[in-house]
Design a protein around this motif. Structure first.
Motif, PDB file in Angstrom:
ATOM      1  N   LEU A 134       0.725  -1.292   0.087  1.00 31.75           N
ATOM      2  CA  LEU A 134      -0.020  -0.128  -0.057  1.00 31.75           C
ATOM      3  C   LEU A 134       0.813   1.178   0.059  1.00 31.75           C
ATOM      4  O   LEU A 134       0.537   2.348  -0.662  1.00 31.75           O
ATOM      5  N   LEU A 135       2.032   1.295   0.727  1.00 30.79           N
ATOM      6  CA  LEU A 135       2.879   2.370   0.770  1.00 30.79           C
ATOM      7  C   LEU A 135       3.467   2.757  -0.609  1.00 30.79           C
ATOM      8  O   LEU A 135       3.591   3.963  -0.955  1.00 30.79           O
ATOM      9  N   ARG A 136       3.723   1.787  -1.350  1.00 32.64           N
ATOM     10  CA  ARG A 136       4.439   1.839  -2.531  1.00 32.64           C
ATOM     11  C   ARG A 136       3.719   2.121  -3.509  1.00 32.64           C
ATOM     12  O   ARG A 136       3.901   3.009  -4.610  1.00 32.64           O
ATOM     13  N   GLU A 137       2.311   1.765  -3.396  1.00 32.30           N
ATOM     14  CA  GLU A 137       1.235   2.164  -4.255  1.00 32.30           C
ATOM     15  C   GLU A 137       1.041   3.878  -4.269  1.00 32.30           C
ATOM     16  O   GLU A 137       0.757   4.352  -5.098  1.00 32.30           O
TER      17      GLU A 137
ATOM     18  N   ARG B 139       5.921   9.989  -1.847  1.00 35.23           N
ATOM     19  CA  ARG B 139       6.809   8.973  -1.517  1.00 35.23           C
ATOM     20  C   ARG B 139       7.917   9.045  -2.916  1.00 35.23           C
ATOM     21  O   ARG B 139       7.548   8.953  -4.107  1.00 35.23           O
ATOM     22  N   ASN B 140       9.198   9.311  -2.528  1.00 36.21           N
ATOM     23  CA  ASN B 140       9.968   9.307  -3.597  1.00 36.21           C
ATOM     24  C   ASN B 140      11.230   8.572  -3.197  1.00 36.21           C
ATOM     25  O   ASN B 140      12.054   8.680  -2.422  1.00 36.21           O
TER      26      ASN B 140
ATOM     27  N   VAL C 272      12.793   7.946   3.648  1.00 36.52           N
ATOM     28  CA  VAL C 272      11.622   7.651   2.472  1.00 36.52           C
ATOM     29  C   VAL C 272      10.386   7.894   3.041  1.00 36.52           C
ATOM     30  O   VAL C 272       9.552   8.657   2.631  1.00 36.52           O
ATOM     31  N   GLU C 273      10.228   7.225   4.067  1.00 38.39           N
ATOM     32  CA  GLU C 273       8.634   7.277   4.814  1.00 38.39           C
ATOM     33  C   GLU C 273       8.742   8.328   5.758  1.00 38.39           C
ATOM     34  O   GLU C 273       7.639   9.077   5.575  1.00 38.39           O
ATOM     35  N   TYR C 274       9.696   9.003   5.934  1.00 37.00           N
ATOM     36  CA  TYR C 274       9.546  10.198   6.844  1.00 37.00           C
ATOM     37  C   TYR C 274       9.449  11.305   5.886  1.00 37.00           C
ATOM     38  O   TYR C 274       8.444  12.212   6.176  1.00 37.00           O
ATOM     39  N   GLY C 275       9.903  11.469   4.827  1.00 34.97           N
ATOM     40  CA  GLY C 275       9.544  12.439   3.636  1.00 34.97           C
ATOM     41  C   GLY C 275       8.076  12.137   3.431  1.00 34.97           C
ATOM     42  O   GLY C 275       7.329  13.175   3.165  1.00 34.97           O
ATOM     43  N   GLN C 276       7.846  10.992   2.972  1.00 30.89           N
ATOM     44  CA  GLN C 276       6.200  10.519   2.601  1.00 30.89           C
ATOM     45  C   GLN C 276       5.350  11.171   3.663  1.00 30.89           C
ATOM     46  O   GLN C 276       4.319  11.713   3.557  1.00 30.89           O
TER      47      GLN C 276
END
Length: 477
Positions: free
Chosen positions: A225-228, A374-375, A364-368
């Motif tokens: 779900l996170l990568r979607e 998400r980058n 990555v998750e911190y930035g998201q």
């Protein structure tokens, strides 16, 4: 796909990748200063010009690294977004590596300007495709798993492979150079020739490409779900994604100082053995020691993180490295003492690297969480960007140190003046120690993204995205 197969493939890919990086950043400058322009009427001028070109090209290309990360993030193929770049980047950069370890068809002897132009073109191609491969390899980490513990395992096996690759080069570089020098040039003893260095570079290029092929065939991106929750990265958003991630920025500054200091010392070690101790052959012992210690260090990393946390590993590791520098500084020409100093300053290095890599990966998750986007590749491009930036400056420093200290061509230890030796020590000892101490201070005072904080962020993101997905279904119904 079987996890063991993925771990093994990732480890071998990292093995070849860091063997390539060590060859490019550490041994290409030695090839240039030692044999490429030996006997050339303007050898010092050509060495200086190549050195300046290396720094300028890499600095210009580095500015494009986040955009390369953006291209990778936007790639959509049946093989995923990383593998096409790993394969193409691995193949093209391998061929280019072999080319720069030659006189480019005799141009280095017959036409200075033509050599510099062709070299510049080849090196730009090498650097660009190496960047695609580098960014793809390490930015795969958040795609292989969203769990910090599993990421740590992938990061650990990756670092295991890269440590063996980088330190393995130290073991084989001089034996291979001597072997191919004798095989292709009829040289004797420890005489080095261009053909010898080309043979060495060819072996490394082949290993590097096979490593890229192993990752391409042996790993699998995870879908969740996170990568979607990934949008197409626009050019103007690339630098914004990095600039607004404060933890990534502070970690980047700390890691740059650490990497710069380490690479300078590591790149000058062979000069130390050849021009100070007078025994280049003993340099292979460094590779044996660091390879063994590197494996132990990587294996210990997960346990040390549990015991001390990433912050403790990062700062404590740098403290041990400082002790190694002090031992090294007072070793003089005593090979045993030098090796003890090298052991102390190298042993924590893989752990410090992994602590930095895991912090960048978790950002990555911190930035998201912070910015809503998400980058993966853009964020992970920061680490190779910093390594290349450190490598670019280090290449310049190494060639400057060699020229300033008189450590070029066939010079002997007796030819090095007291002032030249003092300048060399400034480059190999004093400046690196100051840099890594500053790196520890920045990490301690500015990095707040701990393992616990990351787990909390992931949980919040999953809860939020599940709620948004449920709400979207209700609206659709």
């Amino acid at each position: 796909m079987n996890l063991f197969k993925q771990y093994a493939s990732y480890a071998f890919g990292a093995f070849g990748h860091d063997a390539f990086y060590a060859t490019l950043s550490t041994y290409f400058p030695i090839f240039v200063t030692s044999v490429l322009f030996t006997g050339h009427a303007n050898s010092a001028k050509m060495i200086g010009t190549v050195s300046a070109m290396l720094v300028i090209i890499r600095l210009i290309e580095i500015a494009f690294d986040p955009m390369i990360g953006g291209v990778v993030d936007n790639t959509r193929t049946r093989w995923g977004k990383f593998k096409p770049w790993l394969f193409c980047g691995g193949l093209i950069s391998a061929v280019a590596l072999m080319l720069i370890f030659t006189s480019l068809g005799g141009l280095a002897d017959s036409n200075d300007l033509a050599y510099l132009i062709v070299f510049g073109i080849v090196f730009v191609i090498l650097d660009i495709f190496y960047s695609f491969k580098d960014i793809s390899l390490w930015s795969m980490l958040p795609a292989l798993s969203v769990d910090s513990a599993t990421r740590t395992k992938f990061g650990t096996v990756g670092r295991f492979g890269s440590t063996l690759g980088a330190q393995g080069v130290i073991i084989v570089v001089m034996p291979l150079v001597y072997f191919f020098s004798q095989k292709f040039s009829g040289a004797t003893g420890q005489t080095q020739t261009r053909a010898g260095w080309f043979g060495f570079a060819t072996v490394i290029a082949i290993v590097s490409f096979l490593g890229a092929l192993a990752i391409t065939l042996g790993t699998k991106e995870q879908k969740n779900l996170l990568r979607e929750n990934t949008k197409k990265t626009r050019l103007r958003d690339v630098f914004k994604a990095i600039g607004e991630n404060d933890q990534l920025m502070w970690l980047g500054l700390s890691y740059f100082m650490f990497a710069f200091g380490y690479v300078v010392t590591n790149s000058l070690l062979l000069y130390y053995f050849r021009y100070v101790i007078g025994n280049a052959g003993a340099y292979s012992i460094v590779g044996v020691i660091t390879a063994i210690l590197g494996v132990i260090s990587v294996v210990l990393f997960p346990f040390m993180v549990k015991l001390l946390t990433r912050q403790g590993v990062y700062i404590g590791g740098i403290a041990v490295m400082v002790i190694g520098y002090i031992i090294f500084l007072f070793s003089g020409t005593n090979v045993t003492s030098v090796l003890v100093g090298v052991a102390f300053y190298f042993f924590p290095y893989p752990m410090v690297f992994l602590a930095a890599l895991m912090t960048i990966t978790d950002s990555v998750e911190y930035g998201q969480w912070k910015n809503g986007t998400r980058n993966e590749s853009v964020t992970l491009s920061v680490r190779p960007l910093i390594d290349k930036l450190a490598g670019a400056f280090a290449n310049g420093v190494v060639m400057l140190a060699a020229l300033q200290s008189g450590m070029t061509g066939n010079a002997k230890p007796s030819d090095i003046s007291a002032s030249g030796l003092l300048q060399f020590k400034m480059f190999i000892f004093y400046i690196p120690v100051i840099l890594i101490i500053l790196a520890a201070i920045i990490y301690f005072t500015k990095i707040k993204l701990t393992e616990k904080e990351h787990a909390k962020i992931v949980k919040e993101l999953e809860t939020k995205l599940k709620a948004e997905k449920a709400a979207g279904k209700k609206i659709g119904d």
